[in-house]
Design a protein around this motif. Structure first.
Motif, mmCIF file in Angstrom:
data_model
loop_
_atom_site.group_PDB
_atom_site.id
_atom_site.type_symbol
_atom_site.label_atom_id
_atom_site.label_comp_id
_atom_site.label_asym_id
_atom_site.label_seq_id
_atom_site.Cartn_x
_atom_site.Cartn_y
_atom_site.Cartn_z
ATOM 1 N N GLU A 57 -42.259 18.883 21.199
ATOM 2 C CA GLU A 57 -41.114 19.743 20.912
ATOM 3 C C GLU A 57 -40.541 19.414 19.537
ATOM 4 O O GLU A 57 -40.596 18.271 19.073
ATOM 5 N N ARG A 59 -36.889 19.967 17.474
ATOM 6 C CA ARG A 59 -35.485 20.328 17.673
ATOM 7 C C ARG A 59 -34.705 20.147 16.373
ATOM 8 O O ARG A 59 -34.967 19.220 15.595
ATOM 9 N N HIS A 63 -31.142 22.653 19.026
ATOM 10 C CA HIS A 63 -31.931 23.804 19.461
ATOM 11 C C HIS A 63 -33.416 23.526 19.245
ATOM 12 O O HIS A 63 -33.812 22.962 18.227
ATOM 13 N N ALA A 64 -34.235 23.948 20.205
ATOM 14 C CA ALA A 64 -35.678 23.725 20.127
ATOM 15 C C ALA A 64 -36.373 24.955 19.570
ATOM 16 O O ALA A 64 -35.958 26.098 19.825
#
Length: 259
Positions: A57, A59, A63-64
């Motif tokens: 992921e 970020r 927020h990703a």
């Protein structure tokens, strides 16, 4: 803060980056170094949302990155890729103004034009404003595209080999401006460089990649040593310190090549 959590990238069956985890702080200039073909450009493309993640992921600001919000994600970035071979009929000033494409209307405002001229002036290339983009040298194009990226008012600045076609004066000018603006505007900045001495001079943190994995991360004075460089590039070097205590590297001729 820009966070990479166990990030892996691949194209088909070819693994590019494996389980990379980093935390990149605002106000710092991060320089990515490593041998050719080790995933440096692929990493920037993934951060920009151009290359899908195999796993992990990314970020920023809580927020990703997701495909669904790709357009809004990219608006946070000022991204200058390697390829500057643009055969455009536009003038230099028009190309720089396109840095504000997301906010442009049918009519250019005086503020847009003044901001573009100011960016050109800051980089010492205001005299090129009326030149056609296709008439410029490779180095001049790099400086113009850097001015365009500056106009985007990003939160994250990413430059892929931005000094590859520049002479020594303009290399320093671009890197000094980037270094200053990173602090002044609190950007998260990432730059891919092959010049290890330039990287050591300007980086707050080095990201060292080889074989798609993280080899080292930290201040140049702590990261760069002869052993690491020999492992990365199979080249013997001496490491010295300049008057500010920053490392600089002198490559050594190999006896087998001199015989």
């Amino acid at each position: 803060m820009l966070e990479l959590d166990k990030l892996s990238l691949a194209i088909g069956k070819q693994s590019l980056v494996r389980e990379l985890s980093l935390q990149l702080q605002p106000g710092q200039l991060h320089v990515i170094i490593g041998p050719n073909g080790t995933g440096k450009t692929s990493l920037l493309r993934a951060l920009f949302g151009e290359l899908p993640l195999q796993q992990g992921e990314i970020r920023f600001g809580g927020h990703a990155l997701s495909r669904r919000h790709g357009a809004s994600w990219r608006r946070q970035f000022g991204y200058m890729p390697q390829n500057t071979q643009l055969e455009l009929e536009l003038s230099v000033l028009e190309v720089v103004v396109l840095g504000r494409l997301d906010s442009l209307s049918m009519r250019l405002s005086d503020d847009d034009i003044l901001a573009a001229l100011s960016a050109l002036q800051a980089l010492g290339i205001a005299h090129l404003a009326d030149r056609a983009m296709h008439s410029l040298s490779g180095g001049q194009r790099q400086m113009v595209l850097f001015a365009q990226v500056l106009l985007r008012d990003p939160q994250i600045m990413m430059l892929d080999e931005p000094v590859s076609a520049l002479d020594l004066q303009h290399q320093l000018q671009l890197m000094e401006h980037l270094h200053h603006q990173t602090r002044a505007k609190n950007w998260v900045s990432l730059v891919v460089l092959h010049d290890l001495n330039l990287a050591a001079q300007f980086a707050d943190r080095l990201i060292v990649l080889a074989g798609g994995t993280l080899q080292a991360f930290g201040p140049p004075a702590e990261v760069l040593d002869a052993g690491l460089i020999h492992r990365l590039y199979s080249v013997p070097v001496d490491i010295h310190r300049d008057r500010d205590g920053k490392p600089y590297i002198r490559t050594l001729r190999q006896a087998s090549l001199c015989a």
